[in-house]
Design an enzyme around this catalytic site. Structure first.
Site, PDB file in Angstrom:
ATOM      1  N   PHE A 222      25.237   7.636  21.716  1.00  0.00           N
ATOM      2  CA  PHE A 222      25.265   6.177  21.902  1.00  0.00           C
ATOM      3  C   PHE A 222      24.790   5.407  20.683  1.00  0.00           C
ATOM      4  O   PHE A 222      24.374   4.252  20.793  1.00  0.00           O
ATOM      5  CB  PHE A 222      24.464   5.757  23.152  1.00  0.00           C
ATOM      6  N   GLU A 226      23.184   8.346  15.125  1.00  0.00           N
ATOM      7  CA  GLU A 226      23.988   7.969  13.956  1.00  0.00           C
ATOM      8  C   GLU A 226      23.136   8.117  12.701  1.00  0.00           C
ATOM      9  O   GLU A 226      23.576   8.650  11.694  1.00  0.00           O
ATOM     10  CB  GLU A 226      24.513   6.529  14.105  1.00  0.00           C
ATOM     11  N   ARG A 304      27.028  -7.094  11.881  1.00  0.00           N
ATOM     12  CA  ARG A 304      27.959  -7.135  13.010  1.00  0.00           C
ATOM     13  C   ARG A 304      27.595  -8.260  13.978  1.00  0.00           C
ATOM     14  O   ARG A 304      28.476  -8.860  14.600  1.00  0.00           O
ATOM     15  CB  ARG A 304      28.054  -5.781  13.729  1.00  0.00           C
ATOM     16  N   ARG A 336      25.425   1.506  20.801  1.00  0.00           N
ATOM     17  CA  ARG A 336      26.695   0.993  21.350  1.00  0.00           C
ATOM     18  C   ARG A 336      26.790  -0.544  21.302  1.00  0.00           C
ATOM     19  O   ARG A 336      26.037  -1.235  21.986  1.00  0.00           O
ATOM     20  CB  ARG A 336      26.816   1.470  22.785  1.00  0.00           C
ATOM     21  N   THR A 434      31.935  -1.984   9.533  1.00  0.00           N
ATOM     22  CA  THR A 434      31.884  -3.185   8.698  1.00  0.00           C
ATOM     23  C   THR A 434      31.570  -2.832   7.243  1.00  0.00           C
ATOM     24  O   THR A 434      31.872  -3.611   6.350  1.00  0.00           O
ATOM     25  CB  THR A 434      30.850  -4.191   9.237  1.00  0.00           C
ATOM     26  N   ALA A 503      31.067   3.439  15.535  1.00  0.00           N
ATOM     27  CA  ALA A 503      31.848   2.204  15.434  1.00  0.00           C
ATOM     28  C   ALA A 503      33.163   2.300  16.215  1.00  0.00           C
ATOM     29  O   ALA A 503      34.141   1.646  15.859  1.00  0.00           O
ATOM     30  CB  ALA A 503      32.104   1.844  13.962  1.00  0.00           C
ATOM     31  N   GLU A 707      32.894   1.148  22.321  1.00  0.00           N
ATOM     32  CA  GLU A 707      31.852   0.127  22.439  1.00  0.00           C
ATOM     33  C   GLU A 707      32.207  -1.112  23.264  1.00  0.00           C
ATOM     34  O   GLU A 707      31.347  -1.643  23.964  1.00  0.00           O
ATOM     35  CB  GLU A 707      31.419  -0.311  21.032  1.00  0.00           C
TER      36      GLU A 707
HETATM   37  N1  LUZ Z   1      27.941   1.980  12.325  1.00  0.00           N
HETATM   38  C1  LUZ Z   1      28.085   1.551  11.064  1.00  0.00           C
HETATM   39  C2  LUZ Z   1      28.471   1.318  13.365  1.00  0.00           C
HETATM   40  O1  LUZ Z   1      27.566   2.167  10.152  1.00  0.00           O
HETATM   41  N2  LUZ Z   1      28.824   0.456  10.836  1.00  0.00           N
HETATM   42  C3  LUZ Z   1      29.403  -0.261  11.812  1.00  0.00           C
HETATM   43  O2  LUZ Z   1      30.076  -1.263  11.564  1.00  0.00           O
HETATM   44  C4  LUZ Z   1      29.211   0.174  13.142  1.00  0.00           C
HETATM   45  N3  LUZ Z   1      29.717  -0.513  14.162  1.00  0.00           N
HETATM   46  C5  LUZ Z   1      29.504  -0.090  15.383  1.00  0.00           C
HETATM   47  C6  LUZ Z   1      28.761   1.048  15.597  1.00  0.00           C
HETATM   48  N4  LUZ Z   1      28.258   1.749  14.604  1.00  0.00           N
HETATM   49 MO1  MOS Z   2      27.485   3.610  16.798  1.00  0.00          MO
HETATM   50  S1  MOS Z   2      26.381   2.232  17.794  1.00  0.00           S
HETATM   51  O1  MOS Z   2      26.825   5.085  16.720  1.00  0.00           O
HETATM   52  O2  MOS Z   2      29.056   3.519  17.251  1.00  0.00           O
END
Ligand code: LUZ
Ligand code: MOS
Length: 755
Positions: A222, A226, A304, A336, A434, A503, A707
């Site tokens: 979620f 990351e 974002r 998310r 982004t 993302a 998302e």
């Molecule tokens: N992670 C990221 C993300 O590094 N850049 C993004 O734009 C993003 N957007 C949604 C979820 N994870």
């Molecule tokens: Mo991201 S919030 O790991 O899509």
């Protein structure tokens, strides 16, 4: 098609990091973490801990051979605290022993003395003290200053939204094995294998090619893995490298909740101006983001928020400012929606307040201002293939909104203590990282001589079904049975320089890369077929259901024999391909560009029933019309929708993180931190897949799905406010999520105060 993991999960046969059988002599690590939010480390005494039987080593920052740094863009985060601690739960040392319980006992025996320093937990206070992670950024369109005077109604206020614990079922985990030339192999529960590789190499002072990272699958993430799967992988790698033994580190649930970052809490100021007809003329917003003690992904998340400040609406004059602040909480991180939900909550608050002021319904304002084809966002991009209004209209019709509305009115006039409320929640979410450079992926496809197929990509399977979706690509292009296709683990030796699986882009980016690799092999196979069917041209060849067709006519040649023939002809049956989303750019000077491949549109209608004696409530229904493009896999997409909605409802209604005055998390168990369960889930979740919605940039015309559904949950906050107003018309509204039953009850019977 079922997700390829469905049966394994149902039978309990899926192998997560903690399930992998390790070699004899493997060791276990446990983490010693700061007990205070901010202070200097005066001393660390591990003598007693070291003497415990079964303890093999205790490592601190001094034992790191490379750089003690896990920061990515901003280098502000040590792996192990050195000199200073900045949040409760910050790792200071790692103890390694013959069992996990021995390692934990050693952690308890480590004595750390601190000299406490003042700590800040609130974003606005941090801002006042100048504790910024980066300079504030502003996105603007038109001119708000000159617009206010043309408005009939101008209202302002504040909106607060809280953090959220990811609560992936599988806690943070990794193990590491030393390799021959002084390198390491790390098996990690991460969304970002290449980031783990980079950071482990940096910590150990190794070139990246001496660090192999393998990711079999995740039990949920979620966004919580990351950036933050990295630390635990690096700690396991450090211990394995020092001891030349396999070392495993799995965080117990409570430590995971205490030590890792959450969704960012936001505190925001808004001002909105409308004409007499409810058209929004101007919107100004400032987001104060609580970043926690290190930058992590905070600046990207704030970006974002700026992109989604106007959500699904066209507003001609906008000024949106984002300020990311350091506090002494664990570094907040991706979750998310990635800042989108926080921004959308503020605009919905502004619309709700404006509707009150004008004596109309919020949905009248919402509907009037929905995006139309060609409308421009404050970031300069125009909306294309806009389906925002279509989703709304279909939802109104399909779910009989007018009669629903009357039923609710009637219910409310018949009932004194039970009140119902309704809200619409439109969502427009941009698809692409982004950070433009992350929008790339590669795939490696092998066809073996027996006709079976192996696919490696950057995608990490975390329960979202990305492997099942990617599998559909060779299945479709080669026209072979899906059972012939195997999705490999995500591994840095097979695929280099991966973006995180995040993302919502996993299926798109990796699906496209897989498509390109398959097409390269298919071209060669068609040449082989043409050669063996004498006199045929490659373009006349087609494969349908494992049979070769020539100029539309079935031949004797089958998939397996075609592959065998190609091998005998010494034709390569492997291909690697790279995909980069075309057309993306963003200019950070002007704050304008084309950051997204496309947008996802949808609308939810949320109905709640509130018990005004007790303050508790039920979400009766969440009914959605959503643009999935041409859904690649309706079963998986429906699952993402249901899960996202319930998770969004949890954030808005239930999940409340509470700290004591010293930054220690009080809600670090599931008895104190309430998450949605089956009893809390809406009585009905209806999902209508919008028709006629092809999407050329997506893989096979589909749209990303991870998302966007999360944000439908925001509707419940405002449906609940409507129910509360039905009980008490003079109720002062406040925008302070989550709307827990306790808070609802207090405000139903509280005294009048302003927001
Ligand atoms: N992670 C990221 C993300 O590094 N850049 C993004 O734009 C993003 N957007 C949604 C979820 N994870
Ligand atoms: Mo991201 S919030 O790991 O899509």
């Amino acid at each position: 098609m079922k997700s390829s993991d469905t049966l394994l999960h149902a039978r309990g046969e899926s192998t997560f990091v903690d399930d992998v059988a390790l070699p004899e002599g493997r060791l276990f690590a446990a983490v010693c973490a700061s007990s205070i939010a901010h202070g200097r480390i005066l001393s660390l005494d591990a003598e007693e801990a070291r003497r415990l039987p079964g303890i093999c080593g205790i490592f601190t920052a001094k034992d790191i051979p490379g750089e003690n740094q896990v920061g990515k863009t901003i280098l502000d985060e040590p792996l192990l605290a050195e000199g200073e601690v900045r949040f409760v739960g910050q790792p200071i040392a790692v103890a390694v022993g013959e069992s996990a319980s021995i390692a934990r006992e050693a952690v308890r025996a480590i004595r750390v003395e601190y000299d406490p320093l003042p700590a800040v937990f609130d974003a606005r206070q941090a801002y006042a003290e100048g504790r910024l992670i980066a300079p504030p950024r502003t996105f603007s369109l038109g001119d708000v200053e000159s617009a206010w005077e043309r408005c009939r109604v101008v209202v302002g206020g504040t909106a607060e939204s809280g953090g959220q614990e990811h609560l992936y079922l599988e806690t943070q985990s990794a193990f590491a094995l030393p390799t021959e030339r002084g390198g390491v192999k790390v098996v990690s529960s991460t969304q970002s294998p290449s980031m783990v590789q980079l950071i482990v190499a940096r910590i150990l002072g190794l070139p990246m090619h001496e660090v192999e990272v393998d990711v079999p699958r995740l039990g949920g993430a979620f966004g919580g893995k990351e950036d933050q799967g990295t630390h635990w992988a690096a700690l396991a790698a450090l211990a394995a490298w020092r001891l030349k033994k396999t070392v495993k580190l799995v965080l117990p649930r409570r430590e995971d909740i205490r030590m890792t970052g959450k969704r960012h809490p936001y505190s925001s100021d808004f001002k909105i101006g409308l004409d007499g007809e409810g058209k929004i003329l101007a919107y100004e917003v400032t987001f104060y983001q609580n970043g926690g003690a290190a930058a992590d992904l905070s600046t990207a998340i704030l970006e974002r928020s700026l992109f989604h400040a106007t959500n699904a609406y066209f507003i001609p004059n906008v000024k949106a400012t984002g300020i990311s602040c350091y506090t002494h909480l664990p570094p907040n991180t991706a979750f998310r929606g990635f800042g989108g939900p926080q921004a959308m909550f503020v605009l919905e608050s502004a619309i709700f307040k404006a509707a009150e002021e004008m004596g109309i319904e919020p949905w009248e304002i919402q509907k009037r201002n929905l995006l139309r084809e060609g409308d421009v966002f404050p970031y300069g991009m125009r909306v294309e293939r806009c389906r925002q209004r279509r989703c709304w209209e279909v939802a109104e019709r399909k779910y009989g909104f007018q009669s629903l509305r009357h039923e609710v009115q009637e219910f409310n006039s018949r009932n004194k203590w039970l009140k119902k409320g309704l809200a619409f929640m439109p969502v427009c979410f941009g698809i692409s990282f982004t950070s433009t450079f992350l929008n790339q992926a590669s795939a490696l496809v092998h066809v073996y001589v027996d006709g079976s197929v192996s696919v490696s990509t950057c995608a990490v399977e975390m329960g979202q079904g990305v492997n099942a979706k990617i599998r559909q690509v060779p299945a479709h292009l080669f026209s072979i049975r899906p059972e012939r296709i195997r999705l490999e683990t995500t591994n840095t030796t097979r695929i280099a320089n991966m973006p995180p699986t995040a993302a919502s882009t996993g299926a798109d980016l990796n699906g496209h890369a897989t498509r390109l690799a398959c097409l390269a092999i298919l071209d060669r196979l068609k040449e082989t077929a043409a050669k063996s069917l004498k006199g045929a041209a490659p373009h006349e060849i087609e494969i349908r259901e494992e049979t070769v067709y020539l100029a539309g006519k079935e031949t004797e040649l089958k998939w397996e024999s075609l592959v065998g023939q190609a091998y005998f002809d010494r034709v390569s049956l492997s291909a690697q391909a790279h995909y980069a989303t075309p057309g993306l750019y963003f200019d950070r000077e002007k704050e304008k560009g084309e950051p997204f491949a496309y947008h996802v549109f949808g609308v939810a209608i949320v109905e709640v029933t509130l018990d005004c004696l007790r303050g508790n409530y039920r979400v009766d229904s969440v009914r959605v019309v959503h643009d999935f493009g041409k859904s690649l896999n309706p079963c998986i997409d429906l699952g993402q929708m249901e899960g996202g909605i319930v998770q969004g409802l949890g954030w808005m209604l239930l999940e409340e993180l509470m700290h004591d005055g010293n930054g220690k998390l009080l809600t670090d168990t599931l008895s104190t931190y309430k998450v949605p369960d089956i009893h809390f889930a809406p009585g009905e979740i209806a999902v209508h897949f919008l028709e006629d919605s092809e999407n050329p940039p997506g893989i096979f015309q589909s749209k990303a799905v991870g998302e966007p559904p999360f944000m439908y949950g925001i509707g419940a906050y405002f449906a609940l406010l409507k129910a509360m107003k039905a009980f008490r018309a003079d109720l002062p509204v406040r925008f302070n999520a989550p709307h827990t039953p306790e808070k609802v009850l207090l405000s139903l019977y509280g005294r009048k105060h302003s927001s």
